[in-house]
Design a protein around this motif. Structure first.
Motif: not given
Length: 781
Positions: A698-699, A712, A748, A750, A760, A762-764
């Motif tokens: 996670l960001d 997405v 990527r 969310e 939201r 953001g996450a990878t």
């Protein structure tokens, strides 16, 4: 001409569906006392097979009366007599009850042995009473070594009454202790009563599916002309739950935020959402004018105490099955309660109370058929365990939350426990805390009570064949002394459970999982196939702790002795186990497996509950110089998420196959050519996957939570199954079940918060699900 359609739902254990039938449980190694009248039929069932049974019967004045059931005493059948003189509090309680019936427990005759050993699962015998008798049925058994598999298991008693009550009301359950007041509340009425500080209130649903509104006032406040009553809003807020269940935060509060009542036991677990008791206006709005209602009944009951009546009482409605749906609407359905279910409360101050038996017969609130509520008040000198109830199957007797053999040790370190699958399990420890416990496991060594795991002995010439058919792994390749991780699936490919299988001998296995129904499922499959195999529950007779961390081997090799036929602790391989003893040849018997749930080098130690504290104390004696710390459920959750290890109800369910749960490696479809349950479905699912379990990074510093939606763009493409802040990685991570189109590492996505659109994160998508030590070099060390 079409005949009318009739509703015949399957509703096991509901008294109204079988008014003459009673069910009772005989605990493994225990006994149960029941009364029979002439013509009553008693059936004794060996649920799991290979379990002996003893029976004693007495007539009036304590006269031995086996003949009234056409039985004779058997030489050597003295388990009941020995159990009643084992010196325990339970045996003293039973003896006291028997003495009141004129039975001299000092000179008990031999019991009747109902059948020989090695009976199949489901074997039973039936007896019809020719006169009034008091019957004692026992399931003989005692402590056995941890590597032995001959364990006592439960018996089930079914009683078909010759003359069931014309009012269709079952027999009241036996009192829990000394009763100082009791009364029955008939449907459509309410009753006031006083309870002193420290006394206990038991609210019993006699026939099942019957609601009971409850209100309470501070007695001293009423004497002073002030109405200080139980406040649902304060109670919900301070507990942080819709209903205050048993445990640390099990209180009902008044409007001044003072505790009034403590919840000690709850055998249902599903109650009111703190709405009003039923009112006259509710029935009038439905067209039922003048219908009896709980609010008016409570007002009348409390009038004698000077309490002003109310059109609608903000009561606690026990057994009322209400909820709030996704559209913020209050819902109601038939209660979950079954005959004899109850809530047990302790008064924390002097109270004036009122309870009702709800008259609602125009909706499902009382199962369409209002019945009695019974109230018992117990003396303050009594002491009751804090517990909830669990049932293996819908028609099984409830089993209250248990304490493991290690509980005397853990409770000296914490008061933070939760009911984890029917066992009180620590969540975190005083003086340590979740982060300290986590770091102890990652850096040194930590110990955790995992006795809540379910253990089943699988024995007999067809044991291997049964397990090979029920598990996804190839059991035929499992060597003696080896452990394998596997899934159990239903025919459609959904998962019933995951767990580990130990092979103790050519025809002897031990399955260790999380699901109580796992043993019943194995038994059902064996019966369908006509296999010669026994599945014996062992959860109450084998308790276990996990010793995990890089120093776990250094600690355990100081205290685990093994004979020459077993590997030494220092040489024990990954997913292998040994049978040894504590310290030396004469120490308590133990089993040690090199398994765990943390992603670290670690072991699990298995012992009989009576030996648990000896093991616990020795572990701490040797472990403190190494920095040993206790480990709770909260820290364990962080560890297992980092290691990508799955958890029932989060990563998998009966709607999730092993591939979607991230454990496709335990389904060897190519190498295992034998048929197993779910194989055809898993072949289809593997060829056409819809979702996959992935790891997310996670960001930022905001965390995700189980159930959060993953998007997405505007479309939802997945759901968070588990999430945590990883201390060792310094980032927030999550496990996510994601649509297959977006599972490539680096994609990527969310995570939706609030309504999923307004906020939201953001996450990878990460590479794999294992965030910590993906090569498993530490656990294999």
């Amino acid at each position: 001409m079409q005949m009318p359609v009739i509703s015949r739902p399957h509703e096991p254990a509901l008294f109204a569906r079988a008014p003459g039938l009673e069910r009772h449980r005989v605990a493994p190694g225990g006994l149960t006392v029941i009364a029979l009248e002439p013509g009553d039929r008693l059936e004794v069932i060996d649920v799991e097979g290979d379990q002996r049974a003893e029976l004693l019967a007495f007539a009036e004045a304590g006269r031995e009366a086996l003949a009234e059931l056409s039985l004779l005493g058997s030489p050597g059948a003295d388990f009941i007599a020995r159990l009643l003189h084992d010196g325990s509090g339970e045996s003293a309680h039973v003896q006291a009850g028997l003495r009141m019936r004129g039975i001299d427990c000092r000179h008990l005759p031999n019991a009747a042995a109902l059948w020989p050993e090695s009976t199949p699962a489901g074997f039973s015998r039936s007896f019809t009473a020719s006169a009034p008798v008091l019957v004692i049925v026992a399931a003989p058994g005692g402590p056995v070594a941890v590597d032995s598999q001959q364990r006592a298991s439960e018996l089930r008693l079914l009683i078909q009454r010759a003359n069931p009550s014309s009012l269709l009301i079952p027999t009241l359950p036996a009192p829990l202790g000394e009763v100082i007041d009791e009364f029955t509340i008939t449907p459509g009425t309410a009753r006031d009563y006083r309870v002193g500080a420290g006394q206990y209130i038991q609210v019993i649903d006699v026939a099942g599916r019957q609601c009971s509104d409850f209100v309470a006032f501070d007695s001293r406040g009423l004497d002073a002309g002030r109405e200080i009553d139980l406040d649902p809003t304060v109670t919900r807020t301070l507990n942080g739950n819709a209903y205050p269940g048993p445990g640390l935060f099990s209180k009902f509060f008044d409007r001044n935020l003072q505790p009034m009542l403590e919840v000690l036991r709850d055998t249902v677990g599903r109650h009111d959402t703190f709405a009003l008791a039923c009112t006259a206006r509710y029935y009038e709005a439905q067209g039922y004018f003048g219908h009896a209602n709980c609010s008016d009944n409570i007002s009348r009951a409390l009038a004698a105490h000077g309490v002003q009546g109310r059109a609608g009482w903000p009561a606690i409605n026990f057994f009322f099955n209400t909820g709030v749906d996704a559209h913020q609407q209050l819902t109601l359905d038939e209660p979950w309660s079954r005959p004899g279910d109850y809530v047990l409360l302790r008064a924390m101050t002097d109270l004036v109370c009122a309870s009702s038996s709800c008259p609602d017969d125009i909706d499902p609130a009382n199962g369409w058929q209002p019945t009695d509520i019974h109230i018992r008040v117990y003396a303050e000198k009594e002491r009751f365990s804090i517990a909830m109830a669990n049932r293996k199957t819908p028609d099984a007797d409830p089993v209250l939350t248990r304490e493991s053999g290690f509980h005397p040790g853990t409770r000296t370190l914490t008061g933070h426990f939760s009911d984890y699958r029917g066992w009180w399990t620590p969540t975190q420890f005083d003086g340590y805390g979740t982060l300290a416990e986590y770091h102890a496991c990652r850096e040194r060594v930590a110990v955790m009570d995992l006795s809540a795991l379910r253990k089943f002995e699988v024995l007999g010439p067809d044991a291997e064949a049964l397990l090979n058919y029920c598990l996804t792994r190839d059991v035929r390749k499992l060597a003696v002394g080896q452990v394998v991780y596997s899934a159990i699936c239903y025919e459609h490919g959904g998962m019933l459970d995951d767990g580990t299988l130990l092979r103790l001998g050519p025809d002897a296995f031990r399955w260790i999982g999380g699901e109580d129904f796992g043993g019943e499922w194995l038994r059902q499959q064996a019966e369908k196939l006509g296999m010669k195999v026994w599945i014996k529950s062992a959860s109450e007779q084998i308790h276990n702790i996990a010793v995990q961390g890089p120093l776990s081997r250094e600690l355990l090799k100081q205290m685990i002795w093994t004979p020459g036929t077993q590997p030494a602790l220092a040489e024990l391989g990954w997913f292998r186990f040994l049978v040894g003893r504590l310290d030396d040849y004469n120490g308590i018997p133990l089993m040690v497996s090199r398994t765990g749930y943390t992603g670290e080098l670690g072991y699990e130690i298995w012992c009989h509950p009576s030996d648990a504290m000896t093991l616990w104390q020795r572990l701490w004696q040797l472990g403190e110089p190494l920095g040993l710390a206790p480990l709770g459920l909260h820290a364990l959750d962080m560890l297992r998420i980092e290691a990508g290890l799955i958890f029932a109800g989060y990563e998998f369910s009966d709607q999730t196959d092993p591939y979607e749960a991230g454990i496709g490696f335990c389904v060897p479809l190519k190498s295992k050519q034998d048929a197993f349950i779910g194989r055809d479905a898993l072949l289809r699912r593997k060829e056409h996957p819809m979702q996959q379990l992935v790891g997310l990074e996670l960001d930022g510093n905001e965390i995700a939570a189980h159930g959060d939606c993953v998007h997405v763009g505007r479309a939802q493409v997945g759901v968070i199954t588990s999430a945590t802040r990883s201390p060792v990685l310094g980032k927030n991570i999550a496990l996510c079940r994601l649509a297959i189109d977006y599972c490539a590492p680096g994609t990527r996505v969310e995570i939706g918060k609030l309504d999923g659109q307004q906020k939201r994160i953001g996450a990878t998508v990460a590479t794999g699900t294992v965030a910590y030590d993906p090569d498993k070099s530490r656990v294999r060390a």
